[in-house]
Write an enzyme that holds these catalytic residues in place. Structure first.
Site, PDB file in Angstrom:
ATOM      1  N   SER B  69       0.796  -1.230   0.000  1.00  0.00           N
ATOM      2  CA  SER B  69       0.000   0.000   0.000  1.00  0.00           C
ATOM      3  C   SER B  69       0.830   1.281   0.000  1.00  0.00           C
ATOM      4  O   SER B  69       0.293   2.364  -0.228  1.00  0.00           O
ATOM      5  CB  SER B  69      -0.930   0.029   1.211  1.00  0.00           C
ATOM      6  N   LYS B  72       0.503   3.477  -2.916  1.00  0.00           N
ATOM      7  CA  LYS B  72      -0.709   4.263  -3.200  1.00  0.00           C
ATOM      8  C   LYS B  72      -0.472   5.772  -3.307  1.00  0.00           C
ATOM      9  O   LYS B  72      -0.900   6.387  -4.285  1.00  0.00           O
ATOM     10  CB  LYS B  72      -1.793   3.945  -2.164  1.00  0.00           C
ATOM     11  N   TYR B 194      -2.800  -2.600 -10.514  1.00  0.00           N
ATOM     12  CA  TYR B 194      -2.772  -2.390  -9.064  1.00  0.00           C
ATOM     13  C   TYR B 194      -1.985  -3.511  -8.378  1.00  0.00           C
ATOM     14  O   TYR B 194      -1.126  -3.253  -7.523  1.00  0.00           O
ATOM     15  CB  TYR B 194      -4.195  -2.293  -8.518  1.00  0.00           C
ATOM     16  N   TYR B 246      -4.622   3.872   7.412  1.00  0.00           N
ATOM     17  CA  TYR B 246      -5.862   3.111   7.530  1.00  0.00           C
ATOM     18  C   TYR B 246      -6.734   3.739   8.625  1.00  0.00           C
ATOM     19  O   TYR B 246      -6.796   4.965   8.736  1.00  0.00           O
ATOM     20  CB  TYR B 246      -5.572   1.627   7.828  1.00  0.00           C
ATOM     21  N   VAL B 264       1.175  -3.512   4.048  1.00  0.00           N
ATOM     22  CA  VAL B 264       1.010  -4.768   4.792  1.00  0.00           C
ATOM     23  C   VAL B 264       2.254  -5.653   4.783  1.00  0.00           C
ATOM     24  O   VAL B 264       2.320  -6.624   5.520  1.00  0.00           O
ATOM     25  CB  VAL B 264      -0.206  -5.603   4.309  1.00  0.00           C
TER      26      VAL B 264
END
Lengths: 615, 615
Positions: B69, B72, B194, B246, B264
């Site tokens: 992530s 992102k 992705y 998050y 993660v």
């Protein structure tokens, strides 16, 4: 409040902004509290308060309205102060919800409201403050608001009654939290306190000053009163950043980029940390409950002045080092003999001086330390001149104190003149013990003193030597005289023995002699440009003073005092000086003056200095 | 990469922090992508990269893992750059969700994902980048990562295959967004892109450098390559601030207070704008998917160095004004006649000089402008010396340009020496037209030039006056001579007429005369301390130069050139000077030198200056 100067560009800017946005007709006045529906949708005020206490305002900034949700961050700050962070966090989280202000938003398992900016969280906070004595809670809340605004505050009883009567959803939230034991005991007193805190009357200027108080690390810039401790201010601003604008919080931080809070009566408060509070009042709201004109005003101010939190350029590392130099180029105001000056030029590279400026933060200080450590083998004494540093944070203080440790363990000396003005540094250095024979980093408050000490180390002699005597014939002045002139000088010299503190002459005294120092030290002090005596220059054996009036014909304009018992000099009366000796003395004087001017044009700044010649 | 200096306090600190937190055993390695479960829970690296390109690291910082992530925000920044803010915002919002990273979190009516840091939003962003040519999209993404890391990047094909095979929930999200037309066309290519971007291999040092690139306004500090435009960097940091961790984003900004992103695989990247990127790698995650050791490391660094966004003290307004002075105290390096100096002392208050320092932001500049405007009636010329200012933002530039307008409309002149080094100011002032007879605020690059111009205005005469001649008898030097000495001077004077650029003497020339200026201007230049000729002093009629060697006996060490055609002076050969005249000339020389030393001890800094006496 300082009077507003005419032509202030901020006032001009706000006037134009207000004119441009006043015609905006979007949005609806809040109606869910019946009393709020009476607000005039045309009301529109903008106010800015700076951390210096300057206030700019335009439009309806004296129109009072209820504070509503803008009370939430302030009451939350108060709860942090009264109960401590951990107890407050146990009852109310700090996570944004992505949902509306009146959403349930309780954690499914614990019933803990997600954050204190939604109604549920704010009610839980008010219940903590109400405790067992809601009336006392209200008194403390009003006193808290008064510290932020600097004036007496009141509750709008009609709005309060209206809200208390119709606040069914908030009542439901309170009872739901009672069910989860987030609120313990009767939920009514806390709920009632919440309705009352929301009904406190403020105008747009109050809001700006409240914002400026947060911007000013919790101290009201008008009254000087502390409203909140700095660590709690950071927490309040963090919650405003993540949750302050309901479910537009993310969009707000994306577009405007300042901690902020809005209220359904039409207010918005935005904080520019270290600089100012911005407040807007305009009742028509968008679908998320934020003032339409309020958002536009803040968006435009942020864009026009590039105020986004992540737009503002910070001090870059390179910019804090104003100059690097060493002892071959720099001199303290301690006058040195010609032979000593030669030795200092030869060994001067063992002393390094960095002149720092601006603000020292972690990044800038890391860069400095990196630079210094690479040179460590090459110097004995490092002077980091902090007198031009305008700010030095905890991170910088920590790195500098660790640098002090490192240099000490490598038998190097670190001196930080000006560092005593930087509290984080004083605090961090308290742990660096001063070893015998080596001064602590903060021992010298001025660069000149630090340089003088460093020079003495290079010259390898103690600072005070009142015993050894320099014969008249070895005085620097004699070097420039021919044999005849020297003989004449010796013939006319009169011995003057002094005790510590003895004044050789005062300003205004007629000038009738020059002096050659034999032993001890003399200090030239000026009172011309300052009320307090200024250290001008310290002179030791082999140097001369008091010869300038030989050229100017004026009387004394400095004080000269002996610094030691057993200090001594030879007095040379002007009237006994023959013409040929006078030519040579004047040539020597002019030469020394010219040398000092040339030295003064190096990397350093001149120290306040009457010189070794002054009368 | 610069070599690490021994004893660096940051390295020492990181070593200790790593030792202290390595035994922490909480958290679980991610297992929802089967391949990730192979990670060693003991892996633990910390790296810091500064905007100066210094890198500090400890532990397993060379261990590669997939970026997950953390990709992102970087891919989001790329989408902003490629498609523009509004097109991206139309597809993906910027609101935190309060929910987990893999939550649905689409707006109920539009299907727009709430933000680009949750999987749904990131997939929508990747679909935008994939467009009609996913392979080209991947090439652009890899090139983008390479600009941030400065090295060739690769995809971990095993993790990619594992994730592509098992990513059912992400596939569901993509199809749901296809249903809402957030993704148009086949959702597979965007989804596949992705999965591939998440499988890019990075080590902890890469992550630190990527963070440092964001901290450095988008420019990689090691390669100097721009990875992202500054306005998009601010947007990426804003989204990291509100949504990066998050459903711990609010807690993170509350406790750590830096924009950050976690992945993660166990990475966390945190950005300290303007200073550094911090990266941690440690696979065991907490229940919200954030690295347990990663959070602890960042919490401790933030607390130990007080790095919270709202903790860092900013420049206070008062701290930017280093000194205020006026023309009665200050002088340019233009030598003035005694009579002119008297007039400047009398009228000098009409010139104001503020010496500024540090960083000028909105708050600090507002305070300055407030101060200036209150004094507006009292001055004609205002010099804001910016040569010591290390930063000046857009807000400050705007206020200063509006101040320039205001002063112009009140017939006052604003000069901003040093302002040409501040791009925002140059840009803002481009609109301030220079009226006839009045110089633009940036006309003078150095304070000394601005002061000289201001003095000329006060003295009420044009800068250049090569016609009027000052008789020898009216030269300043003659004032201090008695009648006999004056007569002798006139007797031995030789006329010297010059043309512009004519050299009177060079360094190294034997010194055999002094010069009294009759007409035009002469400039004394030094080449002693710099390679390029330095402007030292400009001298006009009535002044003297070349008399210092009369005292020192040395040869010339400056260049003197005539600045005008028809410039003229009187040459006084040393050998023709009788002893009684010599005494008076030396006394005059010493007096003038002493005056210059005293002037130099005022608020100003000495200009590089060989003086009006130099030989």
């Amino acid at each position: 409040m300082s009077p507003l100067p005419g032509g202030s560009p901020i006032q001009t800017y706000l006037d134009a902004l207000h004119r441009r946005l006043a015609p905006l007709r979007e949005g609806l006045v809040a109606a869910y509290i019946p009393e709020l529906a009476h607000a005039d949708p045309a009301w529109f005020g903008i106010a800015i308060a700076t951390v210096d206490g300057h206030l700019y305002s335009v439009g309806d900034t004296a129109q009072c309205a209820t504070i509503q949700s803008i009370s939430k961050p302030f009451v939350y700050g108060m709860a942090l102060a009264e109960q401590g962070v951990e107890r407050v966090l146990a009852k109310v989280g700090v996570e944004p919800t992505g949902e509306a202000f009146n959403s349930i938003s309780l954690e499914p398992d614990t019933g803990r409201p997600l954050n204190p900016m939604i109604n549920a969280g704010a009610i839980a906070v008010s219940a903590m403050i109400a405790g067992t004595d809601a009336a006392d809670g209200e008194r403390r809340i009003m006193a808290m608001f008064e510290r932020y605004t600097g004036r007496t505050m009141a509750v709008d009883e009609r709005v309060y009654a209206s809200e208390a009567r119709t606040g069914h959803r908030n009542r439901a939230l309170a009872h739901l939290m009672r069910n989860f034991d987030i609120i313990t005991g009767d939920p009514e007193p806390g709920l009632d306190l919440y309705f009352r805190q929301c009904s406190v009357l403020v105008d747009c200027r109050d809001l700006a000053i409240m914002g400026a108080t947060l911007a000013n690390d919790g101290v009201n810039p008008l009254t000087g009163a502390r409203a909140l401790a700095a660590p709690d201010v950071a927490r309040v601003l963090a919650v405003m950043t993540s949750c302050g604008m309901y479910d537009f919080s993310g969009g707000w931080i994306y577009r405007v980029g300042m901690p902020a809070k809005s209220g359904v009566a039409g207010g918005i408060i935005a904080v520019l940390p270290g600089q100012m509070g911005i407040a807007v009042f305009s009742p028509p709201l968008d679908s998320r409950g934020n003032s339409v004109r309020g958002i536009r005003v803040c968006e435009e101010i942020s864009a026009d002045f590039a105020l986004h939190l992540f737009h503002t350029p910070r001090a870059t590392a390179a910019s804090i080092i104003r100059s690097r130099s060493d002892g071959t180029e720099l001199r303290s105001s301690r006058r040195r003999r010609r032979s000593e000056r030669t030795r200092l030029r030869a060994r001067g590279a063992r002393v390094r001086l960095y002149e720092l400026q601006g603000e020292l933060n972690l990044g800038a200080t890391e860069s400095l330390v990196h630079d210094v450590l690479r040179e460590r083998a090459a110097f004995e004494i490092l002077i980091l001149d902090l007198t031009r540093v305008v700010g030095l944070d905890q991170a910088a203080a920590r790195l500098l104190s660790e640098l002090a440790h490192d240099l000490q363990s490598h038998e190097r000396t670190l001196l930080l003149p000006g560092g005593h003005h930087q509290p984080p540094l004083v605090h961090a250095l308290a742990e660096v013990s001063s070893e015998t024979g080596s001064p602590g980093p903060l021992r010298f408050t001025e660069r000149d003193q630090a340089l003088e000490w460093a020079e003495d180390q290079l010259l390898g002699r103690a600072l005070q030597d009142p015993v050894t005597e320099t014969p008249l014939i070895e005085n620097d002045l004699c070097e420039t005289l021919d044999a005849n002139a020297r003989d004449q000088l010796i013939t006319i010299a009169e011995r003057l023995d002094c005790v510590a503190g003895q004044v050789v002459y005062h300003p205004g005294d007629p000038a009738d002699a020059l002096f050659l120092i034999a032993r001890g030290q003399f200090q030239i002090q000026s009172t011309a440009s300052a009320r307090i005596p200024l250290r001008c220059a310290t002179l030791g054996p082999g140097l001369v003073f008091g010869d300038l009036p030989l050229a100017t014909g004026r009387s004394r304009d400095h004080t000269v005092i002996a610094l030691n018992d057993r200090a001594a000099c030879w007095r040379i009366p002007y009237r006994a000086i023959a013409p040929e000796l006078k030519v040579q003395l004047l040539a020597s004087l002019a030469t020394r003056l010219a040398e000092r001017l040339t030295e003064g044009s190096g990397a350093g700044e001149p120290t306040p200095d009457g010189g070794d010649f002054e009368g």
